[in-house]
Design a protein around this motif. Sequence first.
Motif, PDB file in Angstrom:
ATOM      1  N   ASP A   1       0.833  -1.203   0.000  1.00 50.49           N
ATOM      2  CA  ASP A   1       0.000   0.000   0.000  1.00 50.49           C
ATOM      3  C   ASP A   1       0.870   1.257   0.000  1.00 50.49           C
ATOM      4  O   ASP A   1       2.108   1.178   0.060  1.00 50.49           O
ATOM      5  CB  ASP A   1      -0.998  -0.019   1.162  1.00 50.49           C
TER       6      ASP A   1
ATOM      7  N   THR B   1      -0.371 -11.753   4.374  1.00 49.35           N
ATOM      8  CA  THR B   1      -0.734 -10.360   4.586  1.00 49.35           C
ATOM      9  C   THR B   1      -0.225  -9.897   5.944  1.00 49.35           C
ATOM     10  O   THR B   1       0.192 -10.710   6.763  1.00 49.35           O
ATOM     11  CB  THR B   1      -2.262 -10.163   4.509  1.00 49.35           C
TER      12      THR B   1
ATOM     13  N   GLN C   1      -0.854  -8.525   9.587  1.00 52.27           N
ATOM     14  CA  GLN C   1      -1.900  -8.485  10.605  1.00 52.27           C
ATOM     15  C   GLN C   1      -2.045  -7.070  11.170  1.00 52.27           C
ATOM     16  O   GLN C   1      -1.080  -6.304  11.204  1.00 52.27           O
ATOM     17  CB  GLN C   1      -1.571  -9.427  11.762  1.00 52.27           C
ATOM     18  N   VAL C   2      -3.248  -6.765  11.641  1.00 55.99           N
ATOM     19  CA  VAL C   2      -3.491  -5.492  12.311  1.00 55.99           C
ATOM     20  C   VAL C   2      -2.722  -5.498  13.635  1.00 55.99           C
ATOM     21  O   VAL C   2      -2.828  -6.451  14.418  1.00 55.99           O
ATOM     22  CB  VAL C   2      -5.001  -5.290  12.565  1.00 55.99           C
TER      23      VAL C   2
ATOM     24  N   GLU D   1      -4.347  -6.391  17.070  1.00 54.23           N
ATOM     25  CA  GLU D   1      -5.627  -7.072  16.837  1.00 54.23           C
ATOM     26  C   GLU D   1      -5.482  -8.050  15.669  1.00 54.23           C
ATOM     27  O   GLU D   1      -6.075  -7.855  14.603  1.00 54.23           O
ATOM     28  CB  GLU D   1      -6.737  -6.061  16.541  1.00 54.23           C
TER      29      GLU D   1
ATOM     30  N   ILE E   1      -8.503  -9.369  13.402  1.00 52.35           N
ATOM     31  CA  ILE E   1      -9.287  -8.460  12.551  1.00 52.35           C
ATOM     32  C   ILE E   1      -8.894  -8.707  11.095  1.00 52.35           C
ATOM     33  O   ILE E   1      -7.721  -8.865  10.775  1.00 52.35           O
ATOM     34  CB  ILE E   1      -8.994  -6.982  12.914  1.00 52.35           C
TER      35      ILE E   1
ATOM     36  N   PRO F   1      -8.915  -6.734   7.766  1.00 51.00           N
ATOM     37  CA  PRO F   1      -9.137  -5.438   7.128  1.00 51.00           C
ATOM     38  C   PRO F   1      -9.834  -5.604   5.773  1.00 51.00           C
ATOM     39  O   PRO F   1      -9.739  -6.657   5.127  1.00 51.00           O
ATOM     40  CB  PRO F   1      -7.730  -4.868   6.941  1.00 51.00           C
ATOM     41  N   ASP F   2     -10.500  -4.549   5.330  1.00 48.33           N
ATOM     42  CA  ASP F   2     -11.210  -4.590   4.047  1.00 48.33           C
ATOM     43  C   ASP F   2     -10.292  -4.995   2.899  1.00 48.33           C
ATOM     44  O   ASP F   2     -10.681  -5.782   2.030  1.00 48.33           O
ATOM     45  CB  ASP F   2     -11.838  -3.227   3.738  1.00 48.33           C
TER      46      ASP F   2
ATOM     47  N   ARG G   1      -6.149   2.052   1.556  1.00 51.95           N
ATOM     48  CA  ARG G   1      -6.720   1.281   2.663  1.00 51.95           C
ATOM     49  C   ARG G   1      -5.568   0.772   3.523  1.00 51.95           C
ATOM     50  O   ARG G   1      -4.545   0.311   3.011  1.00 51.95           O
ATOM     51  CB  ARG G   1      -7.539   0.096   2.147  1.00 51.95           C
ATOM     52  N   LEU G   2      -5.754   0.844   4.836  1.00 57.62           N
ATOM     53  CA  LEU G   2      -4.727   0.366   5.748  1.00 57.62           C
ATOM     54  C   LEU G   2      -4.568  -1.145   5.628  1.00 57.62           C
ATOM     55  O   LEU G   2      -5.537  -1.862   5.376  1.00 57.62           O
ATOM     56  CB  LEU G   2      -5.074   0.750   7.180  1.00 57.62           C
ATOM     57  N   TYR G   3      -3.356  -1.617   5.812  1.00 58.92           N
ATOM     58  CA  TYR G   3      -3.006  -3.039   5.755  1.00 58.92           C
ATOM     59  C   TYR G   3      -3.254  -3.633   4.362  1.00 58.92           C
ATOM     60  O   TYR G   3      -3.522  -4.822   4.227  1.00 58.92           O
ATOM     61  CB  TYR G   3      -3.732  -3.838   6.848  1.00 58.92           C
ATOM     62  N   GLY G   4      -3.107  -2.817   3.341  1.00 61.96           N
ATOM     63  CA  GLY G   4      -3.269  -3.282   1.964  1.00 61.96           C
ATOM     64  C   GLY G   4      -1.971  -3.812   1.404  1.00 61.96           C
ATOM     65  O   GLY G   4      -1.491  -3.342   0.368  1.00 61.96           O
TER      66      GLY G   4
END
Length: 142
Positions: free
Chosen positions: A30, A73, A75-76, A79, A82, A84-85, A129-132
């Motif tokens: 991202d 990917t 991770q948040v 968290e 979770i 992410p979108d 988008r965060l964590y993309g």
Amino acid sequence: MLRNIDPILSPDLLHALRAMGHGDDIVIADANFPGTSVGPECIRADGSTASEVLRAVLSVMPLDSFVPNPALTMQVVGEPDIVPDAVADFQNIIDEVADNRVPVVGLGRFAFYERAASAYVIVQTGERRLYGNIILKKGVIS
């Protein structure tokens, strides 16, 4: 232009994808990812989202079927459960496009950075988008 090649795949990106060998990693990152400072070559794709680049890459590159987790990917932070979108979108794209439809697996932030540092190439997108971020391991064409 080439037939049947997504125009998002720039000459530099096509070269990298073709030069990669079985087992090499590609990072699709991202806009917030430290693409240039992590280590490997960084190809800019600022006008595209990570999802667009993922779809284009998977249209020409096989996912490795000899390793347990060829799609990773980030991770948040704090968290890890979770989704992410952007990550949910990545999973949908893998399910639709990939030759090896696997679940994405999350890595902690610093483990993701460490893995990215040894990748063949990083593609820095304009994804907001965060964590993309996703790492793909290249497979073989049989």
